[in-house]
Design a protein around this motif. Structure first.
Motif, PDB file in Angstrom:
ATOM      1  N   ARG A   1       1.182  -0.972   0.211  1.00  0.00           N
ATOM      2  CA  ARG A   1      -0.261  -0.319   0.218  1.00  0.00           C
ATOM      3  C   ARG A   1       1.209   1.085  -0.009  1.00  0.00           C
ATOM      4  O   ARG A   1       0.142   2.108  -0.717  1.00  0.00           O
ATOM      5  N   VAL A   2       1.600   1.035   0.656  1.00  0.00           N
ATOM      6  CA  VAL A   2       2.741   2.510   1.162  1.00  0.00           C
ATOM      7  C   VAL A   2       3.714   2.600  -0.736  1.00  0.00           C
ATOM      8  O   VAL A   2       3.577   3.690  -1.020  1.00  0.00           O
ATOM      9  N   SER A   3       3.485   1.311  -1.667  1.00  0.00           N
ATOM     10  CA  SER A   3       4.328   2.088  -2.936  1.00  0.00           C
ATOM     11  C   SER A   3       3.093   1.696  -3.788  1.00  0.00           C
ATOM     12  O   SER A   3       3.766   2.978  -4.419  1.00  0.00           O
ATOM     13  N   ILE A   4       2.116   2.210  -3.291  1.00  0.00           N
ATOM     14  CA  ILE A   4       0.925   2.547  -4.279  1.00  0.00           C
ATOM     15  C   ILE A   4       0.767   3.911  -3.273  1.00  0.00           C
ATOM     16  O   ILE A   4       0.837   4.779  -4.353  1.00  0.00           O
ATOM     17  N   ALA A   5       1.026   4.029  -2.525  1.00  0.00           N
ATOM     18  CA  ALA A   5       1.001   5.366  -1.925  1.00  0.00           C
ATOM     19  C   ALA A   5       1.782   6.587  -3.103  1.00  0.00           C
ATOM     20  O   ALA A   5       2.186   8.013  -3.267  1.00  0.00           O
ATOM     21  N   ARG A   6       3.209   6.045  -2.727  1.00  0.00           N
ATOM     22  CA  ARG A   6       4.484   6.427  -3.582  1.00  0.00           C
ATOM     23  C   ARG A   6       4.241   6.871  -5.747  1.00  0.00           C
ATOM     24  O   ARG A   6       4.183   7.653  -6.060  1.00  0.00           O
ATOM     25  N   ALA A   7       3.028   6.055  -5.559  1.00  0.00           N
ATOM     26  CA  ALA A   7       3.395   5.871  -7.142  1.00  0.00           C
ATOM     27  C   ALA A   7       1.910   7.205  -6.927  1.00  0.00           C
ATOM     28  O   ALA A   7       2.261   7.468  -8.630  1.00  0.00           O
ATOM     29  N   LEU A   8       1.271   7.189  -6.165  1.00  0.00           N
ATOM     30  CA  LEU A   8      -0.073   8.034  -6.662  1.00  0.00           C
ATOM     31  C   LEU A   8       0.522   9.982  -6.564  1.00  0.00           C
ATOM     32  O   LEU A   8      -0.379  10.742  -7.002  1.00  0.00           O
TER      33      LEU A   8
END
Length: 257
Positions: free
Chosen positions: A152-159
């Protein structure tokens, strides 16, 4: 009108000694803005090479790749870096989080490269972490989280830069089935919010979560269409051609005997 992603006879060749390996062999496809597409194939099919070219991490040997109407093959290294930072968000199987930084620090990294002022960085990082359900763990370190939370953190970073295109490379590969479904659900939500999502996977059950599947074998597209069509997972034309050639060879050997 140009598509968001346009491959026209894209080839990627690698030289291994005297052998030429065709990682991609005359691939032509269009992906429109707002689509959710799974690119699926087994190891060696060319899907990772395809992702690297889409993500401006590599360029074609031949053919053209246009991203939002711009020919990526003609870009210089600094232009490629800029377009990656502006247009693309990456989600990887292994998360690629920095262990010494807390969640806020990890998510702020792309904004630091973009020279966004600190106050704006922090506000944006906090907002996307809340969006993925981690607003109560802003100061936690990655090793204090479960695998699903790290993804989820990596998705947040992508966003965090609000890119139009999300590239997810085997995003559920390191997760259990339940957590993997949650991550796929997040990608589906992002697509519904307007992001174009491209999911790279070897797993047919994961690929079926996207409305459209592009299947690769030996560097070529063997299927491109509805994920729920019976043809999506039956033996591909390439496989059938190989089997036909094998049967002919067996017949010749039998005749010679």
């Amino acid at each position: 009108m140009s598509a968001l992603i346009e491959f026209n006879e894209v080839c990627k060749y690698y030289h291994m000694g005297d052998t030429v390996v065709k990682a991609l062999d005359h691939v032509t496809m269009r992906i429109e803005a707002g689509e959710f597409v799974a690119i699926v194939g087994q190891s060696g099919s060319g899907k990772s090479t395809c992702m690297n070219i889409i993500g401006c991490l590599d360029v074609p040997t031949a053919g053209t790749y246009k991203l939002n109407g711009r020919d990526v093959g003609k870009m210089r290294r600094n232009e490629l870096a800029a377009i990656r930072n502006e247009m693309l968000g990456f989600v990887f199987q292994q998360y690629n989080l920095l262990p010494k930084l807390n969640l806020m620090g990890n998510v702020e990294v792309p904004l630091i490269y973009a020279r966004v002022p600190r106050s704006q960085r922090r506000a944006r990082a906090k907002a996307v972490l809340e969006q993925v359900g981690l607003g109560d763990k802003l100061k936690s370190k990655p090793n204090q989280l479960s695998g699903g939370q790290q993804q989820r953190v990596s998705i947040a970073r992508a966003l965090v830069r609000n890119p139009p295109l999300i590239l997810a490379d085997e995003p559920t590969g390191a997760l259990d089935t339940h957590t993997g479904r949650e991550v796929l659900g997040m990608l589906q939500e992002l697509n519904q919010q307007g992001h174009t999502v491209i999911l790279i996977t070897h797993d047919n059950s994961i690929a079926m979560q996207a409305p459209r599947i592009i299947r690769l074998e030996d560097g070529r597209i063997v299927y491109d269409g509805d994920a729920h069509s019976p043809e999506a997972f039956v033996a591909s034309p390439l496989f059938e051609a190989q089997m036909e050639e094998f049967q002919k060879m067996r017949a010749r050997e039998g005749g010679a005997g």
